[in-house]
Scaffold this motif. Sequence first.
Motif, mmCIF file in Angstrom:
data_model
loop_
_atom_site.group_PDB
_atom_site.id
_atom_site.type_symbol
_atom_site.label_atom_id
_atom_site.label_comp_id
_atom_site.label_asym_id
_atom_site.label_seq_id
_atom_site.Cartn_x
_atom_site.Cartn_y
_atom_site.Cartn_z
ATOM 1 N N ALA A 41 0.843 -1.191 0.000
ATOM 2 C CA ALA A 41 0.000 0.000 0.000
ATOM 3 C C ALA A 41 0.881 1.244 0.000
ATOM 4 O O ALA A 41 1.860 1.315 0.739
ATOM 5 C CB ALA A 41 -0.910 0.016 1.213
ATOM 6 N N PRO A 42 0.571 2.232 -0.832
ATOM 7 C CA PRO A 42 1.393 3.440 -0.864
ATOM 8 C C PRO A 42 1.159 4.309 0.376
ATOM 9 O O PRO A 42 0.062 4.353 0.926
ATOM 10 C CB PRO A 42 0.909 4.165 -2.118
ATOM 11 C CG PRO A 42 -0.496 3.705 -2.297
ATOM 12 C CD PRO A 42 -0.519 2.277 -1.797
ATOM 13 N N ILE A 43 2.211 4.969 0.825
ATOM 14 C CA ILE A 43 2.088 5.910 1.934
ATOM 15 C C ILE A 43 1.831 7.271 1.317
ATOM 16 O O ILE A 43 2.659 7.821 0.606
ATOM 17 C CB ILE A 43 3.362 5.924 2.796
ATOM 18 C CG1 ILE A 43 3.569 4.554 3.407
ATOM 19 C CG2 ILE A 43 3.263 6.991 3.870
ATOM 20 C CD1 ILE A 43 4.835 4.423 4.200
ATOM 21 N N ASP A 44 0.683 7.809 1.584
ATOM 22 C CA ASP A 44 0.235 9.044 0.960
ATOM 23 C C ASP A 44 0.728 10.250 1.757
ATOM 24 O O ASP A 44 1.016 10.166 2.947
ATOM 25 C CB ASP A 44 -1.286 9.049 0.892
ATOM 26 C CG ASP A 44 -1.810 9.969 -0.181
ATOM 27 O OD1 ASP A 44 -3.020 10.079 -0.270
ATOM 28 O OD2 ASP A 44 -1.025 10.572 -0.919
ATOM 29 N N SER A 45 0.788 11.391 1.102
ATOM 30 C CA SER A 45 1.222 12.606 1.786
ATOM 31 C C SER A 45 0.158 13.118 2.754
ATOM 32 O O SER A 45 0.445 13.932 3.619
ATOM 33 C CB SER A 45 1.552 13.694 0.768
ATOM 34 O OG SER A 45 0.402 14.022 0.024
ATOM 35 N N ARG A 46 -1.056 12.638 2.647
ATOM 36 C CA ARG A 46 -2.122 13.056 3.561
ATOM 37 C C ARG A 46 -1.940 12.465 4.954
ATOM 38 O O ARG A 46 -2.644 12.830 5.879
ATOM 39 C CB ARG A 46 -3.478 12.663 3.000
ATOM 40 C CG ARG A 46 -3.832 13.491 1.780
ATOM 41 C CD ARG A 46 -5.197 13.169 1.271
ATOM 42 N NE ARG A 46 -5.094 13.080 -0.176
ATOM 43 C CZ ARG A 46 -5.784 12.285 -0.928
ATOM 44 N NH1 ARG A 46 -6.656 11.482 -0.388
ATOM 45 N NH2 ARG A 46 -5.627 12.273 -2.220
#
Length: 69
Positions: A41-46
């Motif tokens: 899962a990508p780590i988002d900037s949010r």
Amino acid sequence: MRKLYKFYLLTFIALSDFVAFAQPGDDDGGGGLEGGDPEPAPIDSRLILLAVTGILFAMYTFRKNRREA
């Protein structure tokens, strides 16, 4: 008799946990799970926004509780 029903219900719930989370076995006798690993899962900037919001909420809660005490 009512205690016996409660005991049966508690036993069923406690033992059904093992079945509910069991993983299927392989038919070929191998030790691995079916298929490969899923994509990470990508780590988002949010995530930073979520952390800042959590810190602000904690500060608000602490200040509010300190005023009431």
